[in-house]
Design a protein around this motif. Structure first.
Motif, short mmCIF file in Angstrom:
data_model
loop_
_atom_site.label_atom_id
_atom_site.label_comp_id
_atom_site.label_asym_id
_atom_site.label_seq_id
_atom_site.Cartn_x
_atom_site.Cartn_y
_atom_site.Cartn_z
N ALA A 88 47.05 -13.98 21.10
CA ALA A 88 46.35 -14.62 19.96
C ALA A 88 45.51 -13.70 19.24
CB ALA A 88 45.40 -15.98 20.49
N GLU A 89 45.33 -12.39 19.70
CA GLU A 89 44.67 -11.50 19.05
C GLU A 89 45.53 -10.45 17.84
OE1 GLU A 89 42.33 -9.08 21.57
OE2 GLU A 89 41.37 -10.76 22.76
N GLY A 90 46.82 -10.93 17.91
CA GLY A 90 47.66 -10.07 16.98
C GLY A 90 48.42 -9.10 17.56
N SER A 91 48.53 -7.78 16.83
CA SER A 91 49.32 -6.85 17.39
C SER A 91 48.74 -5.54 16.87
CB SER A 91 50.79 -6.79 17.09
OG SER A 91 51.16 -7.04 15.81
N LEU A 92 48.98 -4.50 17.36
CA LEU A 92 48.37 -3.09 17.32
C LEU A 92 49.75 -2.03 17.33
CD1 LEU A 92 46.14 -1.34 16.81
CD2 LEU A 92 46.46 -0.75 19.48
N LEU A 93 49.80 -1.73 15.92
CA LEU A 93 51.31 -0.96 15.63
C LEU A 93 50.52 0.62 15.47
CD1 LEU A 93 52.34 -3.70 14.90
CD2 LEU A 93 53.94 -2.31 13.63
N THR A 94 51.14 1.29 16.13
CA THR A 94 50.50 3.13 16.12
C THR A 94 51.74 4.14 16.20
OG1 THR A 94 48.91 2.12 17.77
CG2 THR A 94 49.02 4.57 17.35
N THR A 95 51.36 5.10 15.08
CA THR A 95 52.37 6.28 14.93
C THR A 95 51.51 7.44 14.88
OG1 THR A 95 52.22 6.36 12.53
CG2 THR A 95 53.79 4.97 13.41
N ALA A 96 52.02 8.54 15.12
CA ALA A 96 51.24 9.87 15.10
C ALA A 96 50.34 9.84 13.88
CB ALA A 96 52.24 11.05 15.11
N GLY A 97 50.37 9.27 12.91
CA GLY A 97 49.58 9.16 11.54
C GLY A 97 48.75 8.30 11.12
N ALA A 98 49.00 7.16 11.61
CA ALA A 98 48.46 5.81 11.47
C ALA A 98 48.45 4.82 12.53
CB ALA A 98 49.11 5.09 10.26
N GLN A 99 47.24 4.03 12.65
CA GLN A 99 47.25 2.66 13.41
C GLN A 99 46.75 1.44 12.75
OE1 GLN A 99 43.88 2.22 16.77
NE2 GLN A 99 45.98 2.85 17.77
N VAL A 100 47.75 0.62 12.64
CA VAL A 100 47.23 -0.58 12.01
C VAL A 100 47.04 -1.92 12.77
CG1 VAL A 100 48.34 -2.45 10.30
CG2 VAL A 100 48.61 0.35 9.95
N GLU A 101 46.24 -2.60 12.80
CA GLU A 101 45.74 -3.90 13.43
C GLU A 101 46.56 -4.98 12.63
OE1 GLU A 101 42.05 -4.63 15.38
OE2 GLU A 101 41.83 -2.61 15.76
N VAL A 102 47.33 -5.95 13.24
CA VAL A 102 47.79 -6.82 12.35
C VAL A 102 47.41 -8.49 12.80
CG1 VAL A 102 49.90 -8.35 11.93
CG2 VAL A 102 50.14 -5.62 12.06
N PRO A 103 46.72 -8.96 12.09
CA PRO A 103 46.13 -10.16 12.57
C PRO A 103 47.02 -11.31 12.88
CG PRO A 103 46.26 -10.18 10.16
CD PRO A 103 46.46 -8.92 10.67
N PRO A 104 46.44 -12.11 13.93
CA PRO A 104 47.39 -13.20 14.51
C PRO A 104 47.73 -14.01 13.76
CG PRO A 104 45.24 -13.73 15.22
CD PRO A 104 45.07 -12.29 14.49
#
Length: 292
Positions: A200-216
């Motif tokens: 219910a908190e969404g997801s977290l996508l991470t690469t060497a150059g960026a981190q993005v939080e995606v809402p649920p």
């Protein structure tokens, strides 16, 4: 085969994490084939028919004598599932003449002997020639010690480009680390993209150059079976569709939103029942969903 037990009775659904991912990709219109191990019994026949209904090819060597493995999911009132397994896992060693754009594996296929050795061999042969995606989909009841499971996981990551895992998987593997630190550790092991789903908190996508939080994405939950696999299918689908922007933050956000929406559609109906491309397009009209 998933055997789902609720207060209302028992129902069987074709299942298994990589099979669910293959089915989800087939439903989205991607040309997909599955290498697995099913029996020559009615459950095996039902699984084969289920896969074919989504256009998924069952590769040679996938059927053999004996009974098909089962996972019994006992559902609580909130839709969450507790699993018990009856599984023997072996796989013929193959050296494919041609490779797909994406080779996906995960769950007990990568942990349970003797089949896990064949899976690792295939990844070693293939990872420099195609994108490898991996979802460990931790099932503690089927694993050995924590040390053994973590070692297997960490030895496979260098052969992968994309690793997706749930927050429960991540914290089981690394109970003393934060999700951000876990993502970084997996990147350090050799992955190029780490996606952590957080319910219910969404997801977290991470690469060497960026981190993005995606809402649920909110959804009325029928059950959670196949939600993570549907997320994985849509993530692979999005990776196949991405343009020339690689894994820029905007691409990560788009991938996460598509995958989260697919998972939300899946949990809104019983069993591992992922969306078609048309259903996903209806929910994400601003995103192009041309079949790869």
């Amino acid at each position: 085969m998933d055997i789902v037990v609720t207060s209302a009775g028992t129902v069987e659904h074709p299942g298994g994490s990589p099979a669910n991912v293959a089915y989800g990709l087939g439903r989205l219109g991607a040309a997909t084939a599955l290498l697995t191990s099913i029996g020559d019994d009615p459950r095996g026949a039902a699984i084969e028919q289920h896969l074919r209904s989504a256009g998924v090819e069952l590769l040679p060597g996938s059927k053999g004598p004996g009974r098909t493995a089962t996972a019994t999911a006992t559902l609580a009132s909130d839709g969450s599932a507790h699993y018990d397994f009856d599984i023997r896992w072996d796989l013929p060693r193959i050296a494919p003449a041609t490779l797909p754009k994406v080779l996906h594996t995960g769950s007990i296929a990568t942990f349970l002997a003797p089949g896990a050795a064949a899976v690792r061999e295939l990844l070693e042969q293939s990872h420099r020639r195609c994108m490898v995606t991996y979802d460990p989909n931790i099932r503690p009841a089927l694993l050995g010690s924590h040390f053994e499971a973590k070692t297997i996981f960490e030895e496979l990551v260098p052969f992968t480009e994309v690793v997706k895992l749930s927050d429960e998987d991540a914290l089981w593997l690394y109970p003393k680390l934060s999700l951000a630190d876990i993502s970084q550790r997996i990147l350090d092991l050799g992955a190029g993209l780490v996606a952590v789903t957080r319910g219910a908190e969404g997801s977290l996508l991470t690469t060497a150059g960026a981190q993005v939080e995606v809402p649920p994405v909110t959804a009325e939950v029928a059950d959670t079976i196949g939600a993570g696999d549907s997320y994985m299918s849509a993530l692979v689908y999005g990776l196949l569709m991405r343009g020339a922007d690689g894994l820029a933050p905007s691409v990560l956000e788009s991938l996460g939103r598509m995958a989260s929406r697919a998972a939300a559609i899946t949990v809104s109906r019983p069993g591992a029942n992922p969306p078609t491309a048309e259903e996903l397009q209806a929910e994400l009209p601003e995103q192009q969903t041309v079949a790869p």
